[in-house]
Design a protein around this motif. Structure first.
Motif, mmCIF file in Angstrom:
data_model
loop_
_atom_site.group_PDB
_atom_site.id
_atom_site.type_symbol
_atom_site.label_atom_id
_atom_site.label_comp_id
_atom_site.label_asym_id
_atom_site.label_seq_id
_atom_site.Cartn_x
_atom_site.Cartn_y
_atom_site.Cartn_z
ATOM 1 N N THR A 89 1.419 3.861 -3.108
ATOM 2 C CA THR A 89 1.083 5.274 -2.909
ATOM 3 C C THR A 89 2.264 6.142 -3.351
ATOM 4 O O THR A 89 2.082 7.169 -4.014
ATOM 5 N N ASN A 90 3.465 5.702 -3.024
ATOM 6 C CA ASN A 90 4.649 6.449 -3.459
ATOM 7 C C ASN A 90 4.799 6.446 -4.980
ATOM 8 O O ASN A 90 5.178 7.464 -5.561
ATOM 9 N N VAL A 91 4.508 5.314 -5.602
ATOM 10 C CA VAL A 91 4.569 5.279 -7.070
ATOM 11 C C VAL A 91 3.607 6.324 -7.632
ATOM 12 O O VAL A 91 3.962 7.126 -8.505
ATOM 13 N N ALA A 92 2.382 6.325 -7.088
ATOM 14 C CA ALA A 92 1.368 7.247 -7.598
ATOM 15 C C ALA A 92 1.770 8.704 -7.371
ATOM 16 O O ALA A 92 1.599 9.556 -8.232
ATOM 17 N N ARG A 93 2.344 8.994 -6.192
ATOM 18 C CA ARG A 93 2.647 10.379 -5.847
ATOM 19 C C ARG A 93 3.947 10.900 -6.418
ATOM 20 O O ARG A 93 4.084 12.084 -6.683
ATOM 21 N N HIS A 94 4.947 10.021 -6.477
ATOM 22 C CA HIS A 94 6.300 10.536 -6.733
ATOM 23 C C HIS A 94 6.965 10.053 -8.015
ATOM 24 O O HIS A 94 7.915 10.670 -8.464
ATOM 25 N N GLN A 100 0.820 -1.209 0.000
ATOM 26 C CA GLN A 100 0.000 0.000 0.000
ATOM 27 C C GLN A 100 0.862 1.271 0.000
ATOM 28 O O GLN A 100 0.666 2.174 -0.813
ATOM 29 N N GLU A 101 1.833 1.311 0.900
ATOM 30 C CA GLU A 101 2.662 2.516 0.979
ATOM 31 C C GLU A 101 3.538 2.671 -0.270
ATOM 32 O O GLU A 101 3.690 3.772 -0.797
ATOM 33 N N ALA A 102 4.089 1.553 -0.746
ATOM 34 C CA ALA A 102 4.969 1.647 -1.919
ATOM 35 C C ALA A 102 4.170 2.077 -3.160
ATOM 36 O O ALA A 102 4.647 2.889 -3.962
HETATM 37 MG MG LIG Z 1 5.172 7.872 1.064
#
Ligand SMILES: [Mg+2]
Ligand SMILES: Nc1ncnc2c1ncn2[C@@H]1O[C@H](COP(=O)(O)OP(=O)(O)OP(=O)(O)O)[C@@H](O)[C@H]1O
Length: 120
Positions: free
Chosen positions: A39-44, A35-37
């Motif tokens: 989310t990072n793909v989506a955001r960053h 989930q966190e990884a």
């Molecule tokens: Mg993050």
């Protein structure tokens, strides 16, 4: 995971290779890392696609999330960022290790290795 992909608009290629259901405790850790990884793909990352794998191998569960986006310098992450740090703490609490491989221009691969009780 499919729902998550729909929410973020990230296209996820999922590869699951588990010989048996995971202990509840590990299942939660796996879920949080993914989930966190993602989310990072989506955001960053700037990429709209990611590959996610959950594989049982030699007495461990290995979880990876990788993208071919813009990458970053893991050693330069600001100390107030909680995502990767929180992931690492959860993974280490169950005796595992978190590896973050990335470099600017080279995409990102986050891998967690979680020992299974009783080994292989
Ligand atoms: Mg993050
Ligand atoms: N897949 C990725 N692609 C590009 N850069 C990334 C990726 N994952 C993380 N980063 C970089 O690493 C930094 C730290 O990530 P981390 O998840 O720890 O914090 P965050 O996402 O910025 O904030 P949060 O605490 O809300 O998670 C990000 O700010 C970003 O610069």
């Amino acid at each position: 995971m499919r729902e998550f992909a729909e929410r973020t608009g990230i296209e996820v290629d999922l590869s699951l290779h588990l010989g048996r259901p995971l202990p509840k405790e590990l299942e939660t850790v796996v879920y949080r890392v993914v989930q966190e990884a993602l989310t990072n793909v989506a955001r960053h990352s700037g990429s709209a696609r990611a590959s996610v794998g959950v594989v049982e191998l030699m007495g461990e569960v290995r979880v990876f999330v990788e993208d071919e986006g813009k990458g970053f310098a893991p050693q330069e992450v600001a100390p107030d960022r909680q995502g990767l740090q929180g992931m690492r703490e959860r993974v280490e609490l169950v005796g595992g290790r978190l590896l973050v491989e990335s470099a600017p221009g080279e995409g990102t691969r986050v891998q967690a290795r979680l020992p299974l009780e009783g080994g292989a």
